[in-house]
Design a protein around this motif. Structure first.
Motif, mmCIF file in Angstrom:
data_model
loop_
_atom_site.group_PDB
_atom_site.id
_atom_site.type_symbol
_atom_site.label_atom_id
_atom_site.label_comp_id
_atom_site.label_asym_id
_atom_site.label_seq_id
_atom_site.Cartn_x
_atom_site.Cartn_y
_atom_site.Cartn_z
ATOM 1 N N ASP A 255 -2.468 -6.679 -8.015
ATOM 2 C CA ASP A 255 -3.081 -5.493 -8.608
ATOM 3 C C ASP A 255 -2.007 -4.436 -8.859
ATOM 4 O OD1 ASP A 255 -5.022 -3.840 -9.646
ATOM 5 O OD2 ASP A 255 -6.264 -3.794 -7.830
ATOM 6 N N THR A 256 -2.314 -3.518 -9.781
ATOM 7 C CA THR A 256 -1.467 -2.357 -10.049
ATOM 8 C C THR A 256 -2.351 -1.121 -10.042
ATOM 9 O OG1 THR A 256 0.036 -3.667 -11.422
ATOM 10 C CG2 THR A 256 0.142 -1.281 -11.662
ATOM 11 N N ILE A 257 -1.953 -0.119 -9.240
ATOM 12 C CA ILE A 257 -2.758 1.092 -9.066
ATOM 13 C C ILE A 257 -2.034 2.263 -9.716
ATOM 14 C CG2 ILE A 257 -3.908 2.593 -7.400
ATOM 15 C CD1 ILE A 257 -3.555 0.288 -5.337
ATOM 16 N N PRO A 258 -2.666 2.970 -10.661
ATOM 17 C CA PRO A 258 -2.035 4.159 -11.242
ATOM 18 C C PRO A 258 -2.036 5.318 -10.255
ATOM 19 C CG PRO A 258 -4.250 3.902 -12.099
ATOM 20 C CD PRO A 258 -3.984 2.696 -11.245
ATOM 21 N N VAL A 259 -0.914 6.015 -10.163
ATOM 22 C CA VAL A 259 -0.812 7.176 -9.272
ATOM 23 C C VAL A 259 -0.185 8.339 -10.043
ATOM 24 C CG1 VAL A 259 -0.827 5.887 -7.094
ATOM 25 C CG2 VAL A 259 1.332 6.216 -8.311
ATOM 26 N N GLY A 260 0.492 9.255 -9.338
ATOM 27 C CA GLY A 260 1.091 10.416 -9.981
ATOM 28 C C GLY A 260 2.464 10.125 -10.568
ATOM 29 N N VAL A 261 3.226 11.201 -10.796
ATOM 30 C CA VAL A 261 4.511 11.097 -11.471
ATOM 31 C C VAL A 261 5.634 10.833 -10.457
ATOM 32 C CG1 VAL A 261 6.144 12.282 -12.985
ATOM 33 C CG2 VAL A 261 3.686 12.669 -13.264
ATOM 34 N N PHE A 262 6.445 9.831 -10.708
ATOM 35 C CA PHE A 262 7.551 9.427 -9.843
ATOM 36 C C PHE A 262 7.087 9.185 -8.403
ATOM 37 C CE2 PHE A 262 10.228 12.251 -12.801
ATOM 38 C CZ PHE A 262 10.406 11.209 -13.720
ATOM 39 N N PRO A 263 6.203 8.219 -8.184
ATOM 40 C CA PRO A 263 5.786 7.921 -6.810
ATOM 41 C C PRO A 263 6.962 7.429 -5.987
ATOM 42 C CG PRO A 263 5.072 6.188 -8.297
ATOM 43 C CD PRO A 263 5.622 7.286 -9.154
ATOM 44 N N SER A 264 7.083 7.954 -4.780
ATOM 45 C CA SER A 264 8.237 7.631 -3.924
ATOM 46 C C SER A 264 7.770 7.093 -2.578
ATOM 47 C CB SER A 264 9.122 8.867 -3.761
ATOM 48 O OG SER A 264 9.606 9.296 -5.021
ATOM 49 N N GLY A 265 7.550 7.980 -1.598
ATOM 50 C CA GLY A 265 7.136 7.532 -0.278
ATOM 51 C C GLY A 265 5.723 6.982 -0.258
ATOM 52 N N ILE A 266 5.465 6.085 0.697
ATOM 53 C CA ILE A 266 4.148 5.447 0.804
ATOM 54 C C ILE A 266 3.859 5.151 2.271
ATOM 55 C CG2 ILE A 266 5.101 3.138 0.439
ATOM 56 C CD1 ILE A 266 2.551 2.491 -1.200
#
Length: 307
Positions: free
Chosen positions: A168-179
């Motif tokens: 799967d691919t989940i759309p998030v915000g701009v330049f996702p970094s930490g998780i």
């Protein structure tokens, strides 16, 4: 306030386990600092590869994995001997790493893929394509899923750890970094550096449920067993503390350029690396109050906390 004070260790409370170690990747000095929280002191400075950035712990706590961005390798550290026991070739510009009981997953920022490393033999066994500029990774508590932030695609790739394929691919915000994941694995938190937000994702549906505004340029994120989320805002020298659903609770001032965030598994403290001051800030996971920081190597970035 319960606090870590240099040289004194922890309060003698059953809240603390026998031993917790904090491992910090110092990108400017090509070392990893090992800090024993019960002793309240640095116990080792371990030489690794060129420009170490990310740190991830094996679920057993017996190994720590360090990505060396400029030498395209992964250093494997034995947490008992505090020595490097293997150096593994991976992809271009490795940055993040997450481990399941059987494999370590290394995000290769420069080659747009993830190297899968067998943790029993310390050998690479597969390369998984993901999005553009993969940054950080986290594994689910049961080891069935690995989540990767794609800094250049504004998305999170979900990898099935059994088949070692993207599902799967989940759309998030701009330049996702930490998780980071909640301890029950039901909520995923993504720090979006480009738009100063944190995306909260339901892992059952793999869809965002909340977007929360935080400080400037959030990078590292971690979750305590109690559900508090700690976000290192490198552009504003602060840590945003959120509730389990993403509701803002507090903002804590730390030292210069906070980048990494790691939570202790006993709900005691959260450790924030300060790239601009070569220190680690310590925040009480329950009260949110700061304790005494400690000094590490040059340009600390990634951090992992393990028993």
């Amino acid at each position: 306030m319960l606090a870590v004070l240099a040289g004194t260790g922890f309060d003698a409370s059953p809240r603390w386990p026998t031993r917790i170690q904090v491992f910090v990747a110092n990108s400017g000095s090509d070392t990893v600092t090992a800090y024993d929280t019960r002793l309240g002191k640095v116990t080792a400075t371990i030489g690794v590869g060129d420009y170490p950035t990310g740190v991830g712990a094996h679920p057993s706590g017996h190994r720590v994995y360090v990505t060396n961005e400029s030498s395209n390798t992964l250093s494997v550290i034995d947490t008992r001997s505090l020595a490097v026991v293997a150096t593994v070739p991976v992809g271009a510009n490795p940055f993040g790493v997450a481990a399941t009981p059987t494999h370590a997953y290394v995000t290769n920022f420069g080659s747009g893929n993830v190297t899968v490393v067998d943790t029993a033999t310390n050998t690479p066994v597969k390369t998984i394509p993901v999005g553009r500029f993969p940054h950080s990774a986290v594994a689910s508590p049961d080891g069935s899923r690995v989540y990767v932030t794609n800094n250049g695609s504004d998305s999170v790739t979900v990898i099935d750890a059994r088949s070692q394929t993207p599902v799967d691919t989940i759309p998030v915000g701009v330049f996702p970094s930490g998780i980071a994941l909640s301890f029950d694995g039901k909520r995923l938190y993504v720090a979006n550096t480009g738009d100063d937000t944190v995306t909260v994702i339901d892992t059952g549906s793999n869809r965002p449920t909340e977007v929360t505004k935080v400080g400037n340029a959030p990078l590292g994120v971690s979750v305590t067993p109690g559900g508090r989320v700690h976000v290192a805002n490198t552009g504003s020298d602060t840590v945003s503390i959120l509730g389990p659903g993403g509701k803002p609770l507090d903002v804590v001032k730390v030292q210069r350029m906070p980048e990494g965030s790691g939570a202790a598994p006993d709900d005691s403290f959260v450790y924030i690396t300060n790239t601009g001051s070569d220190t680690v800030s310590v925040i009480d996971a329950v009260s949110g109050k700061p304790a005494a920081p400690f000094t590490v190597g040059d340009r600390p970035e990634g951090v992992a906390v393990t028993t």
